[in-house]
Write an enzyme that holds these catalytic residues in place. Structure first.
Site, PDB file in Angstrom:
ATOM      1  N   HIS A 261       1.211  -1.524  -0.509  1.00  0.00           N
ATOM      2  CA  HIS A 261      -0.489   0.069  -0.301  1.00  0.00           C
ATOM      3  C   HIS A 261       0.944   1.091  -0.208  1.00  0.00           C
ATOM      4  O   HIS A 261       1.875   1.132   0.793  1.00  0.00           O
ATOM      5  CB  HIS A 261      -0.915   0.167   1.348  1.00  0.00           C
ATOM      6  CG  HIS A 261      -2.119   0.937   1.324  1.00  0.00           C
ATOM      7  ND1 HIS A 261      -2.474   2.039   1.471  1.00  0.00           N
ATOM      8  CD2 HIS A 261      -3.541   0.623   0.420  1.00  0.00           C
ATOM      9  CE1 HIS A 261      -3.783   2.859   1.404  1.00  0.00           C
ATOM     10  NE2 HIS A 261      -4.028   1.952   0.862  1.00  0.00           N
ATOM     11  N   ASP A 315      -7.813  -4.993  -0.297  1.00  0.00           N
ATOM     12  CA  ASP A 315      -8.573  -5.729  -1.700  1.00  0.00           C
ATOM     13  C   ASP A 315      -8.040  -6.972  -1.732  1.00  0.00           C
ATOM     14  O   ASP A 315      -9.022  -7.704  -2.171  1.00  0.00           O
ATOM     15  CB  ASP A 315      -8.215  -4.759  -2.976  1.00  0.00           C
ATOM     16  CG  ASP A 315      -8.505  -3.165  -2.842  1.00  0.00           C
ATOM     17  OD1 ASP A 315      -9.553  -3.527  -2.643  1.00  0.00           O
ATOM     18  OD2 ASP A 315      -8.118  -2.932  -3.061  1.00  0.00           O
TER      19      ASP A 315
HETATM   20  N1  CMC Z   1       4.524  -7.331  -4.137  1.00  0.00           N
HETATM   21  C1  CMC Z   1       5.257  -7.299  -4.464  1.00  0.00           C
HETATM   22  N2  CMC Z   1       6.279  -6.847  -4.274  1.00  0.00           N
HETATM   23  C2  CMC Z   1       5.927  -5.491  -4.083  1.00  0.00           C
HETATM   24  C3  CMC Z   1       4.316  -5.190  -4.015  1.00  0.00           C
HETATM   25  C4  CMC Z   1       3.339  -6.119  -4.214  1.00  0.00           C
HETATM   26  N3  CMC Z   1       2.532  -6.332  -4.223  1.00  0.00           N
HETATM   27  N4  CMC Z   1       3.668  -3.950  -3.479  1.00  0.00           N
HETATM   28  C5  CMC Z   1       4.929  -3.390  -3.806  1.00  0.00           C
HETATM   29  N5  CMC Z   1       6.178  -4.064  -3.278  1.00  0.00           N
HETATM   30  C6  CMC Z   1       8.007  -3.856  -3.895  1.00  0.00           C
HETATM   31  C7  CMC Z   1       7.990  -3.394  -5.127  1.00  0.00           C
HETATM   32  O1  CMC Z   1       8.475  -4.585  -5.932  1.00  0.00           O
HETATM   33  C8  CMC Z   1       9.630  -2.332  -4.154  1.00  0.00           C
HETATM   34  O2  CMC Z   1      10.453  -3.158  -5.043  1.00  0.00           O
HETATM   35  P1  CMC Z   1      12.156  -2.545  -4.408  1.00  0.00           P
HETATM   36  O3  CMC Z   1      12.028  -1.951  -3.534  1.00  0.00           O
HETATM   37  O4  CMC Z   1      12.750  -4.072  -4.079  1.00  0.00           O
HETATM   38  O5  CMC Z   1      12.377  -2.554  -5.666  1.00  0.00           O
HETATM   39  C9  CMC Z   1       9.231  -1.941  -3.691  1.00  0.00           C
HETATM   40  O6  CMC Z   1       7.708  -3.122  -2.348  1.00  0.00           O
HETATM   41  C10 CMC Z   1       8.039  -0.731  -3.381  1.00  0.00           C
HETATM   42  O7  CMC Z   1       6.939  -0.642  -3.901  1.00  0.00           O
HETATM   43  P2  CMC Z   1       6.310   0.502  -4.721  1.00  0.00           P
HETATM   44  O8  CMC Z   1       5.634   0.159  -6.208  1.00  0.00           O
HETATM   45  O9  CMC Z   1       7.106   1.670  -5.284  1.00  0.00           O
HETATM   46  O10 CMC Z   1       5.257   1.235  -3.216  1.00  0.00           O
HETATM   47  P3  CMC Z   1       4.880   1.830  -3.911  1.00  0.00           P
HETATM   48  O11 CMC Z   1       4.421   2.091  -2.165  1.00  0.00           O
HETATM   49  O12 CMC Z   1       4.429   2.808  -4.590  1.00  0.00           O
HETATM   50  O13 CMC Z   1       3.149   0.452  -4.505  1.00  0.00           O
HETATM   51  C11 CMC Z   1       1.104  -0.204  -4.469  1.00  0.00           C
HETATM   52  C12 CMC Z   1       2.067   0.658  -3.285  1.00  0.00           C
HETATM   53  C13 CMC Z   1      -0.317  -0.507  -3.888  1.00  0.00           C
HETATM   54  C14 CMC Z   1       0.853   0.436  -5.883  1.00  0.00           C
HETATM   55  C15 CMC Z   1       2.330  -1.484  -4.653  1.00  0.00           C
HETATM   56  O14 CMC Z   1       1.841  -1.960  -2.863  1.00  0.00           O
HETATM   57  C16 CMC Z   1       0.616  -2.613  -5.486  1.00  0.00           C
HETATM   58  O15 CMC Z   1       1.074  -2.049  -6.431  1.00  0.00           O
HETATM   59  N6  CMC Z   1       0.686  -3.536  -4.487  1.00  0.00           N
HETATM   60  C17 CMC Z   1      -0.430  -3.753  -5.547  1.00  0.00           C
HETATM   61  C18 CMC Z   1      -1.829  -3.851  -6.147  1.00  0.00           C
HETATM   62  C19 CMC Z   1      -2.652  -3.885  -5.123  1.00  0.00           C
HETATM   63  O16 CMC Z   1      -3.245  -4.656  -4.304  1.00  0.00           O
HETATM   64  N7  CMC Z   1      -3.355  -2.076  -5.284  1.00  0.00           N
HETATM   65  C20 CMC Z   1      -4.442  -2.094  -4.548  1.00  0.00           C
HETATM   66  C21 CMC Z   1      -3.673  -0.911  -2.953  1.00  0.00           C
HETATM   67  S1  CMC Z   1      -5.033  -0.869  -1.428  1.00  0.00           S
HETATM   68  C22 CMC Z   1      -6.537  -0.089  -2.299  1.00  0.00           C
HETATM   69  C23 CMC Z   1      -7.116   0.783  -1.459  1.00  0.00           C
HETATM   70  O17 CMC Z   1      -6.270   2.052  -0.202  1.00  0.00           O
HETATM   71  O18 CMC Z   1      -7.668   2.074  -2.236  1.00  0.00           O
END
Ligand code: CMC
Length: 378
Positions: A261, A315
């Site tokens: 998240h 989710d």
């Molecule tokens: N699976 C595997 N690795 C992950 C995941 C995941 N779901 N989420 C983050 N990471 C890793 C990512 O690869 C990165 O690793 P590194 O630092 O080694 O490159 C690190 O964690 C940081 O990731 P990020 O994408 O920069 O983190 P973010 O804060 O921008 O992303 C997110 C948040 C929700 C977009 C992401 O976690 C994601 O795409 N999750 C899967 C989709 C999902 O479940 N979305 C629903 C979110 S809850 C809805 C709501 O609150 O409205």
């Protein structure tokens, strides 16, 4: 002269002062109007929570009864809206159908009384009442069936599940669904809420505000994650395949859906609540294949990625619950919209009290001084 640094996506830039909700991603805390989400999930209902978000305080017993009654008696939609929806293509996405239908409400109800509290209340009631009916109606119509009329003897969530399946739902399943709505009702400043506020700031009608927010929620970067969870569980296929799947995803930098998240770096408090309820639901009504895969998946992801602050988010569990209730996957985002309407309405109402039309600026990075070239010389 630019006074602020340009931030793509406005990341970290406050776009409003709000009293509606608060998130602390380090502590795993979410409050609506100062009340913790855990308390609301355990003791409130979606409609009472909507009242709290929109009017800023918990209703008295009489206020809640009046509000519930008003919503109950505005659930029907006009036959012209039903007929319009019958013309939508069956293959269309239900979010597109919802956006068009929400906008169509504006054709029937006037927009010229935004300073009248009665008008605001009527709009709130109509929107909360009719959006679920429109989602359910499209679902039945795309299968070639007539929509069923809402039932006045059923509460908000039971009635929605009834309109969707034409069967009265199990009371506990309806209660879990109602908690899902409460948990999705509001989440501070996000893309669809911002979209609602920008539209609201032009003083257009509230139906256009909702249509704009629905369109924004429809995008895969916002509302679609719970749909993707089911696709991923399908792909994993068996409990034995969970560990290799996770290892492969990590090795290939592939995101595991329903985990991680932007704000929460500890477990999303909404996921903790839903996990308990999902467990109770599965224990009571019998577990399924997907749940066993999901349990193992959560264990392995925590083991492998917990150190990075990546845990199951809301989710992950809402997708599992909706699937278990027999809801088609492409209705998950419209259901998110049914819930988030409460937050959008709260922000719309708040915006009207302090309104200033949104008019950000831009940094021009194009060129100057070119001459027009006639088409035959290009
Ligand atoms: N699976 C595997 N690795 C992950 C995941 C995941 N779901 N989420 C983050 N990471 C890793 C990512 O690869 C990165 O690793 P590194 O630092 O080694 O490159 C690190 O964690 C940081 O990731 P990020 O994408 O920069 O983190 P973010 O804060 O921008 O992303 C997110 C948040 C929700 C977009 C992401 O976690 C994601 O795409 N999750 C899967 C989709 C999902 O479940 N979305 C629903 C979110 S809850 C809805 C709501 O609150 O409205």
């Amino acid at each position: 002269m630019n006074v602020c640094e340009y931030k793509p996506g406005l990341e970290g830039i406050p776009a409003a002062r709000s009293r509606i909700s608060y998130v602390d991603g380090q502590q795993g805390l979410l409050e609506y109007r100062g009340i913790r989400i855990e308390e609301l999930a355990a003791q409130s209902s979606f409609l009472e929570t909507a009242y709290l978000l929109i009017w800023g305080q918990l209703p008295s017993k009489a206020e809640l009864e009046n509000f519930e009654t008003e919503v109950r008696y505005h659930r029907r939609i006009k036959y012209r809206i039903r007929d319009m929806m019958k013309c939508f293509p069956e293959s269309g996405h239900p979010m597109d159908a919802l956006q068009a239908s929400a906008a169509a409400l504006g054709l029937f109800y006037s927009r010229r009384a935004l300073d009248n509290p009665e008008y605001i209340r009527e709009a709130v009631v109509r929107i909360l009442a009719k959006i679920p009916t429109m989602v359910a109606a499209f679902q039945l119509m795309r299968q070639g069936n007539d929509p069923v009329q809402p039932r006045d003897d059923l509460d908000y969530s039971s009635n929605f599940l009834y309109m969707l399946t034409e069967r009265e739902p199990d009371p506990f399943a309806a209660q879990v669904f109602d908690v899902c709505l409460t948990l999705h009702a509001e989440h501070t400043m996000n893309a669809s809420t911002f979209s609602a506020m920008v539209t609201a700031s032009t003083l257009t009608d509230p139906y256009a505000v909702m249509a704009s927010a629905v369109g924004t929620l429809a995008g895969p970067l916002h509302g679609g994650a719970n749909e993707e969870v089911i696709g991923m569980l399908d792909e994993i296929g068996s409990v034995d395949n969970v560990r290799p799947f996770v290892e492969d995803a990590i090795a290939n930098k592939r995101k595991i859906m329903g985990f991680g998240h932007r704000v929460y770096k500890v477990k999303d408090p909404r996921a903790t609540i839903l996990q308990e309820l999902a467990e109770q639901l599965f224990q009571k009504n019998g577990s399924d294949h997907y749940y066993s895969i999901a349990v193992e998946l959560e264990k392995v992801v925590e083991e492998k990625l917990g150190y990075k602050g990546i845990y199951a988010n809301v989710d992950f569990y809402s997708g599992l619950v909706y699937r278990y209730l027999g809801i088609p996957t492409d209705l998950f985002t419209p259901i998110f919209a049914i819930a988030r309407v409460a937050g959008w309405l709260a922000h719309w109402k708040e915006q009207l009290t302090v309104n200033r039309i949104f008019r950000p600026t831009q940094e021009y990075v194009g060129e100057h001084g070119h001459s027009y070239v006639p088409i035959e010389k290009r």
